[in-house]
Design an enzyme around this catalytic site. Sequence first.
Site, mmCIF file in Angstrom:
data_model
loop_
_atom_site.group_PDB
_atom_site.id
_atom_site.type_symbol
_atom_site.label_atom_id
_atom_site.label_comp_id
_atom_site.label_asym_id
_atom_site.label_seq_id
_atom_site.Cartn_x
_atom_site.Cartn_y
_atom_site.Cartn_z
ATOM 1 N N ARG A 9 -13.317 -39.724 -9.285
ATOM 2 C CA ARG A 9 -13.643 -38.896 -10.467
ATOM 3 C C ARG A 9 -13.066 -37.486 -10.369
ATOM 4 O O ARG A 9 -13.613 -36.539 -10.926
ATOM 5 C CB ARG A 9 -15.147 -38.805 -10.695
ATOM 6 C CG ARG A 9 -15.793 -40.144 -10.947
ATOM 7 C CD ARG A 9 -17.113 -39.984 -11.657
ATOM 8 N NE ARG A 9 -17.738 -41.273 -11.804
ATOM 9 C CZ ARG A 9 -18.633 -41.768 -10.955
ATOM 10 N NH1 ARG A 9 -19.000 -41.063 -9.907
ATOM 11 N NH2 ARG A 9 -19.165 -42.937 -11.174
ATOM 12 N N LYS A 47 -1.861 -31.094 -18.558
ATOM 13 C CA LYS A 47 -1.604 -32.405 -19.173
ATOM 14 C C LYS A 47 -1.134 -33.369 -18.092
ATOM 15 O O LYS A 47 -0.146 -33.102 -17.403
ATOM 16 C CB LYS A 47 -0.542 -32.297 -20.264
ATOM 17 C CG LYS A 47 -1.090 -31.768 -21.572
ATOM 18 C CD LYS A 47 -0.104 -31.956 -22.701
ATOM 19 C CE LYS A 47 -0.682 -31.458 -24.007
ATOM 20 N NZ LYS A 47 0.287 -31.510 -25.104
ATOM 21 N N GLU A 51 13.473 -25.624 -22.837
ATOM 22 C CA GLU A 51 12.026 -25.320 -22.890
ATOM 23 C C GLU A 51 11.783 -23.823 -22.671
ATOM 24 O O GLU A 51 10.844 -23.256 -23.229
ATOM 25 C CB GLU A 51 11.250 -26.145 -21.860
ATOM 26 C CG GLU A 51 11.279 -27.646 -22.096
ATOM 27 C CD GLU A 51 10.208 -28.175 -23.051
ATOM 28 O OE1 GLU A 51 9.451 -27.366 -23.649
ATOM 29 O OE2 GLU A 51 10.133 -29.408 -23.206
ATOM 30 N N LYS A 55 3.211 -19.771 -21.552
ATOM 31 C CA LYS A 55 2.459 -21.032 -21.568
ATOM 32 C C LYS A 55 0.980 -20.761 -21.282
ATOM 33 O O LYS A 55 0.098 -21.338 -21.922
ATOM 34 C CB LYS A 55 3.039 -22.019 -20.554
ATOM 35 C CG LYS A 55 2.207 -23.278 -20.457
ATOM 36 C CD LYS A 55 2.946 -24.527 -20.729
ATOM 37 C CE LYS A 55 1.964 -25.688 -20.957
ATOM 38 N NZ LYS A 55 2.551 -26.981 -20.724
ATOM 39 N N GLU A 113 -5.904 -28.568 -26.831
ATOM 40 C CA GLU A 113 -4.999 -28.815 -27.954
ATOM 41 C C GLU A 113 -5.752 -29.201 -29.230
ATOM 42 O O GLU A 113 -5.448 -30.206 -29.874
ATOM 43 C CB GLU A 113 -3.969 -29.897 -27.587
ATOM 44 C CG GLU A 113 -2.747 -29.832 -28.495
ATOM 45 C CD GLU A 113 -1.596 -30.736 -28.058
ATOM 46 O OE1 GLU A 113 -0.783 -30.259 -27.249
ATOM 47 O OE2 GLU A 113 -1.534 -31.870 -28.510
ATOM 48 N N ARG A 149 -2.399 -24.910 -29.434
ATOM 49 C CA ARG A 149 -1.500 -25.421 -28.380
ATOM 50 C C ARG A 149 -0.394 -26.305 -28.947
ATOM 51 O O ARG A 149 0.639 -26.504 -28.321
ATOM 52 C CB ARG A 149 -2.322 -26.178 -27.317
ATOM 53 C CG ARG A 149 -1.482 -26.672 -26.158
ATOM 54 C CD ARG A 149 -2.312 -27.152 -24.990
ATOM 55 N NE ARG A 149 -1.463 -27.661 -23.933
ATOM 56 C CZ ARG A 149 -1.874 -27.946 -22.701
ATOM 57 N NH1 ARG A 149 -3.145 -27.781 -22.383
ATOM 58 N NH2 ARG A 149 -1.041 -28.397 -21.805
ATOM 59 N N ASN A 166 4.722 -27.862 -29.094
ATOM 60 C CA ASN A 166 5.493 -29.055 -29.435
ATOM 61 C C ASN A 166 6.686 -28.736 -30.329
ATOM 62 O O ASN A 166 7.266 -29.639 -30.941
ATOM 63 C CB ASN A 166 4.588 -30.102 -30.100
ATOM 64 C CG ASN A 166 3.567 -30.635 -29.116
ATOM 65 O OD1 ASN A 166 3.842 -30.749 -27.930
ATOM 66 N ND2 ASN A 166 2.367 -30.924 -29.599
ATOM 67 N N HIS A 168 9.627 -31.016 -30.468
ATOM 68 C CA HIS A 168 9.204 -32.276 -29.860
ATOM 69 C C HIS A 168 9.037 -33.408 -30.880
ATOM 70 O O HIS A 168 9.096 -34.575 -30.507
ATOM 71 C CB HIS A 168 7.887 -32.102 -29.092
ATOM 72 C CG HIS A 168 8.056 -31.361 -27.788
ATOM 73 N ND1 HIS A 168 8.580 -30.086 -27.725
ATOM 74 C CD2 HIS A 168 7.792 -31.725 -26.508
ATOM 75 C CE1 HIS A 168 8.596 -29.700 -26.455
ATOM 76 N NE2 HIS A 168 8.132 -30.667 -25.699
ATOM 77 N N HIS A 206 10.920 -36.342 -29.505
ATOM 78 C CA HIS A 206 10.298 -37.589 -29.015
ATOM 79 C C HIS A 206 10.885 -38.805 -29.710
ATOM 80 O O HIS A 206 11.099 -39.850 -29.095
ATOM 81 C CB HIS A 206 8.780 -37.574 -29.279
ATOM 82 C CG HIS A 206 8.017 -36.773 -28.275
ATOM 83 N ND1 HIS A 206 6.790 -36.200 -28.551
ATOM 84 C CD2 HIS A 206 8.296 -36.427 -27.005
ATOM 85 C CE1 HIS A 206 6.361 -35.550 -27.486
ATOM 86 N NE2 HIS A 206 7.259 -35.670 -26.532
ATOM 87 N N HIS A 234 14.446 -35.267 -21.269
ATOM 88 C CA HIS A 234 13.439 -34.778 -22.216
ATOM 89 C C HIS A 234 13.862 -33.438 -22.853
ATOM 90 O O HIS A 234 13.820 -33.267 -24.071
ATOM 91 C CB HIS A 234 12.088 -34.644 -21.502
ATOM 92 C CG HIS A 234 11.016 -34.070 -22.369
ATOM 93 N ND1 HIS A 234 10.548 -34.715 -23.492
ATOM 94 C CD2 HIS A 234 10.347 -32.899 -22.296
ATOM 95 C CE1 HIS A 234 9.631 -33.968 -24.070
ATOM 96 N NE2 HIS A 234 9.485 -32.857 -23.362
HETATM 97 N N1 GLY Z 1 4.125 -29.592 -22.952
HETATM 98 C C1 GLY Z 1 3.285 -29.179 -23.993
HETATM 99 C C2 GLY Z 1 1.920 -28.808 -23.548
HETATM 100 O O1 GLY Z 1 1.657 -28.652 -22.369
HETATM 101 O O2 GLY Z 1 1.071 -28.652 -24.372
#
Ligand code: GLY
Length: 362
Positions: free
Chosen positions: A121, A143, A185, A227, A237, A241, A245, A248, A252, A265
């Site tokens: 956990r 993430k 990025e 960031k 998010e 947040r 993107n 993206h 994507h 990417h």
């Molecule tokens: N890579 C986008 C984020 O961390 O929200």
Amino acid sequence: MQEINVKAANFTYRVVIEPGGIARLGRDLRLLLPPAKTLLVSDTSVYELYGEIVEKKLRDEGWQVSVALVKPGEKAKSLVNAARLYDQAIRDGLDRNSPLIALGGGVVGDLAGFVAATYLRGVPLVMVPTTLLSQVDSSVGGKVAVNHPRGKNLIGSIYPPRLVLIDPVFLMTLSKRQLKAGLAEVLKYGIISDYQFFDWLELNMDQLLRFNLVLLTDAVAASVRNKAKVVEADEYEKDYRRILNFGHTIGHALEAATAYRHYLHGEAVLSGMYAAVDLAIKMKVLSTEDAGRIDRLLRQIGRRKAPADLTAEAVIDKLRQDKKRLAGEIFFVLPKTIGSATIVAISDRDLICEAVKTVLGK
Ligand code: GLY
């Protein structure tokens, strides 16, 4: 040494940025936990370059290191590999205070992070990112995920690391292609949230593209600061947040439409940023003057050409399947001015099709 503290819901973690900083890994980890067992997760290519020094720095400070290696590449981010890591953690007797250390790029960080979030956990997660993309983006913010055959990152969580140790010297062994993918990025932060940083990138992009270590270190630090600002405001998010993107949505879709084989990417994101700028001009969200400045920097990094047989229809099909789509609308992050962005739902298929075509060269 530059240090950025990131506030997560339950604790604050340090992001330490220092050329040669790998030497402090064992010591910095001791500041968090008494030395015990640890599992070092990496891929075979990164481990060949840096495994020995990283293990030494840990052992010198009393850590008992087990090593788990995966093959390089996106395919490693699987539930099968997660299960292998659980088996190894159990076999080697890792307990709740045993940190998992992710040494590698985004794939290794996401996989090791997913295992750290779920084994017993949750055990402490330490990120030691080795690519520019993972240093400026995926190692910060929590993430973590593995892929499902139906899509990337479909199984995951938000699980912040306890420590991020960034050594920009690792960047010196990247290919130019990987460097450029990471710079996409980096530029993203300038466009969506930091006008001064954008100005700085205009002055220094040439040197960044030449692997200038001092400037890359500053670019990483500025990116992490940006960031951190965003994830502190909206870690889970819920809304804000999502501006991360930028590029993206179409990025994507380009990756999915080419079965994750053609683009790195960051390359797909750079193409997606071109398309988003096109949409922003057509929707009168962005001035042509700001669009021109953004376009110059995007061109300086350089866009990867799309495969000749890739059609706009194939990309739009993938856009529709994207997990971020809600109620038939597709959401785009569009720059408003340099340094600020807005999220817009667009349902006009022709407009989206034109934007996709700007990156297909058709
Ligand atoms: N890579 C986008 C984020 O961390 O929200």
